[in-house]
Enzyme design. Structure first.
Site, PDB file in Angstrom:
ATOM      1  N   SER A   1       0.824  -1.209   0.000  1.00  0.00           N
ATOM      2  CA  SER A   1       0.000   0.000   0.000  1.00  0.00           C
ATOM      3  C   SER A   1       0.859   1.261   0.000  1.00  0.00           C
ATOM      4  O   SER A   1       1.983   1.262   0.502  1.00  0.00           O
ATOM      5  CB  SER A   1      -0.850  -0.022   1.275  1.00  0.00           C
ATOM      6  OG  SER A   1      -1.369   1.240   1.572  1.00  0.00           O
TER       7      SER A   1
ATOM      8  N   LYS B   1       2.538  -3.192   6.622  1.00  0.00           N
ATOM      9  CA  LYS B   1       2.782  -3.450   5.197  1.00  0.00           C
ATOM     10  C   LYS B   1       4.279  -3.319   4.885  1.00  0.00           C
ATOM     11  O   LYS B   1       4.841  -4.124   4.138  1.00  0.00           O
ATOM     12  CB  LYS B   1       1.978  -2.482   4.320  1.00  0.00           C
ATOM     13  CG  LYS B   1       0.467  -2.728   4.336  1.00  0.00           C
ATOM     14  CD  LYS B   1       0.084  -3.998   3.592  1.00  0.00           C
ATOM     15  CE  LYS B   1      -1.421  -4.197   3.485  1.00  0.00           C
ATOM     16  NZ  LYS B   1      -1.775  -5.510   2.920  1.00  0.00           N
TER      17      LYS B   1
ATOM     18  N   TYR C   1      -0.977   0.333  10.134  1.00  0.00           N
ATOM     19  CA  TYR C   1      -1.229  -0.408   8.898  1.00  0.00           C
ATOM     20  C   TYR C   1      -0.047  -0.270   7.939  1.00  0.00           C
ATOM     21  O   TYR C   1       0.471  -1.255   7.413  1.00  0.00           O
ATOM     22  CB  TYR C   1      -2.507   0.142   8.260  1.00  0.00           C
ATOM     23  CG  TYR C   1      -2.870  -0.419   6.906  1.00  0.00           C
ATOM     24  CD1 TYR C   1      -3.531  -1.637   6.797  1.00  0.00           C
ATOM     25  CD2 TYR C   1      -2.604   0.287   5.732  1.00  0.00           C
ATOM     26  CE1 TYR C   1      -3.907  -2.141   5.557  1.00  0.00           C
ATOM     27  CE2 TYR C   1      -2.968  -0.205   4.495  1.00  0.00           C
ATOM     28  CZ  TYR C   1      -3.613  -1.424   4.413  1.00  0.00           C
ATOM     29  OH  TYR C   1      -3.978  -1.911   3.181  1.00  0.00           O
TER      30      TYR C   1
END
Lengths: 333, 333
Positions: free
Chosen positions: B132, B160, B156
Site C-alpha cells: 500500500s 505493510k 497499517y
C-alpha cells in the site's frame, strides 16, 4: 533514574558502562539504579556496584522481556532502556531461525512488554536502539542521504530495518519514546582479529599498532564509513539526553562517521605510527571478501543526526589516536 | 497449476476471481486447482466450480497458514499464492493488537509455513502481496521516486512495510519467489459510500453517476494517486506472469497510477456525464478529513514498475469509463 542496558556484555555495552562509571552524570541525570542484562553475565562496574543488578538472560527467553521491563522488587521498572542485544550479521545469515528469533522476536517482545506494562500503569520510557548500516543494500549512490530507502541484503539488516519500523510506530503511539541509531562500522574494534568480513578494517590498524602482522584482503581504493568505539558510546549518551521533540516521527537516524578509503587508513597509520607499522600490513587479495565488501555503503550525508548534535570523528588519524588512548594506555610500542 | 488467493472475498479478490473466470488463461497457465480463502466464505465462480475449493479462515488462526500451504488431500500445495488479506487501515489504527496480529503475524505465519514446507520437500511458490501507499509518510517530495524511504505514519503502513522487508528477505533466501505491489488508491471503488477518510475520492464519481448526491470534504486542489479496480487486478495478473529474474532483489514496487486533483476528477466527470452529475457533488469542507488527506502522497514516478510492464490508466476519464463499463453495464442514467 533507572537505566537498563540490554546487551551490556558486548563491546559497546561494556564501553558504555565504563563511560557511566567514569562520568556518572554523563546522561544528564542521576543513575540510581542500573540493570545490566546479557546472555553472558555482565560485569558490574566497581563504582556503581551498589546500584547495579545484573541479569543473565536472552530477550527471546519466555518472560525475559516482561521481567526486565517490570524490574525486580527492589529496582522497579526502567526509565531509560538501551537495547544493544543482537545476533550478529554472519550468524543471523547462517541461522535463519535464530536470527529472526533474537533480532526480530526478541526486540518485539521487549516493545510489547513495554506496551503491556503501560496498559497496567502509565509508562513511556526512553528507548535507544542499536541499528546498523546493514539496513542499506546496493545499488546505492556514492553518498547516501537521510531519505534513501532501506533495502537490506542480509537477514540481519532486514531484522534491524523491521525493528526500526516498530520503533517509529510504537513511538508514534506513545508506547515508548524511541530512537534508533544506525551505527557506522566501528573502528578500531578492540580485541582479537575475527572472521567477520569487515574485520580487516580494524585489523590493519590494531594489529600493526600492537607489533603484529595484519592481512589486507581488498584494494586500497575500497571506501567505507567509520566511527570510533568512543564516538559510538557518545551516540548512545547523546540519544538518551536528546530532546526527542526535535526528532519528530522519523525516529531512526544514520549516525555521523567518516568516509575513508583503505588507502586513507594506511596513510593515517603511517602518520601516527610510521612505516614500521604500515610494513606489517600484508596484502593478500581475497575475491570473496572483496565481493562482499563491494556491496556495502561507502559514504553518507547524515544531515539529520548532525543537526541533532550527534558527533563523530572527521579524520582517520583521530580514530587511531582514540584507539591508542583508550586501548593502549596512550602508548605506541 | 494450483492458485491460492488469500483474501479472496474482498473487492480486489472478487474481481480477480471474476477475471480468471472470464479469461481462464489470463495467468499464462492452466489453473487446474483454485483455492479461495477468506474470513468470510468466498464465492466459487460458476465456470471454475469444479476446480475450486473455498476455505473460511483467518491467517492468524492456529494452523491456518500451514493448512493453506500444505493444501488438502485432493488439492496439493499451491504453485502461486496471491496474498490480499489484511485488516484495513482504520481498524488497524484503532485496534493495535488486531492489526499486528492479522497484518504482521498473519503474513509471517504464511511466509513461515512456506519455509517449513520447503524444509519438508523443495518448494518455492510465486507469492504476490498487496502492499500500500500507506508505507509512505510525509514529509515527501511532490513526486515520490522508487528510492524514497518508507516512513509510515499508521500501524497499517508499518505492518505493510514490514511484510515488504520479509518478502525481500525470504525471496533472497529462495524460500519463495515474492513480489509486493504498492497499490494506488483504487478509484472508482464500487459499493456504498463508507467512512474511510479516502472514501470521497470514489464517492464524488460513483454517487453522481448513480443519480445520488455525494459529499466533497476537501478543496479542489487536493491531489492524489489513483488506479481503477480493473488496473489493480491487472497488476496482480502481471505480477503472477512476470519473469522475476528481471526484478532483482528489490521485490517491492510502487504500482503505476495517475495523479489527479479533485478538480481534475470533477472536470472528467463533467466531460463524461455532464453538469447534471457534477451538480450532485455537495461541498461540505471537513477540516479533519482535509488534515488526514494532506499527509497522503500525491504523485509518484513508478519507473521500475513501468519498465517491468505494469500498466494503469493515464487519464481520469478512462477511470470513469471503466467504472461505467464494469459496474453500470456501460449505461449512464
Amino acid at each position: 533514574m533507572h537505566l537498563l542496558i540490554i546487551g551490556a556484555a558486548g563491546m559497546i555495552g561494556r564501553k558504555l558502562v565504563a563511560r557511566l562509571a567514569a562520568e556518572p552524570d554523563c546522561f544528564g541525570f542521576d543513575v540510581d539504579r542500573l540493570t545490566l542484562a546479557d546472555v553472558v553475565e555482565p560485569l558490574a562496574p566497581e563504582p556503581l556496584k551498589d546500584v547495579t543488578t545484573t541479569r543473565t538472560l536472552s530477550l527471546a527467553d519466555p518472560g525475559a522481556a516482561e521481567s526486565l521491563v517490570s524490574g525486580q522488587q527492589d529496582t522497579g521498572r526502567p526509565d531509560v532502556i538501551i537495547h544493544l542485544a543482537a545476533i550478529v550479521s554472519g550468524e543471523a545469515e547462517a541461522d535463519f531461525e535464530k536470527g529472526y528469533m533474537i533480532n526480530l522476536d526478541g526486540s518485539r517482545f521487549l516493545f510489547e512488554a513495554i506496551r503491556k506494562e503501560g496498559l497496567r500503569q502509565p509508562y513511556c520510557p526512553r528507548l535507544v536502539f542499536a541499528s546498523s548500516l546493514a539496513v542499506y543494500g546496493e545499488p546505492f549512490p556514492e553518498k547516501i542521504g537521510d531519505e534513501f530507502h532501506l533495502t537490506p541484503l542480509t537477514s540481519y539488516g532486514t531484522q534491524k530495518a523491521i525493528a526500526e519500523l516498530l520503533i517509529s510506530d510504537y513511538t508514534r503511539k506513545g508506547i515508548f519514546d524511541g530512537i534508533g541509531l544506525r551505527l557506522p562500522t566501528i573502528c578500531v574494534r578492540p580485541g582479537k582479529p575475527n572472521k567477520a568480513a569487515s574485520g580487516f578494517f580494524s585489523n590493519i590498524v590494531r594489529e600493526p599498532l600492537a607489533g603484529q602482522e595484519a592481512v589486507l584482503p581488498v584494494e586500497d581504493s575500497v571506501r567505507h564509513w567509520f566511527a570510533s568505539p568512543r564516538a559510538a558510546v557518545g551516540f548512545f549518551v547523546h540519544a538518551v539526553r536528546l530532546d526527542t521533540e526535535q526528532v519528530g516521527l522519523r525516529r531512526n537516524l544514520t549516525m555521523p562517521g567518516l568516509s575513508a578509503r583503505v588507502g586513507d587508513q594506511i596513510d593515517a597509520l603511517r602518520r601516527v605510527a610510521g612505516d614500521k607499522a604500515v610494513n606489517l600490513i600484508r596484502r593478500e587479495p581475497d575475491a570473496g571478501i572483496a565481493s562482499i565488501v563491494s556491496g556495502w555503503p561507502r559514504d553518507f550525508v547524515p544531515q539529520r543526526a548532525l543537526e541533532l548534535g550527534f558527533e563523530a570523528e572527521t579524520r582517520f588519524d583521530e580514530i587511531i589516536h582514540i584507539h591508542i588512548e583508550d586501548e593502549l594506555e596512550g602508548k605506541l610500542i
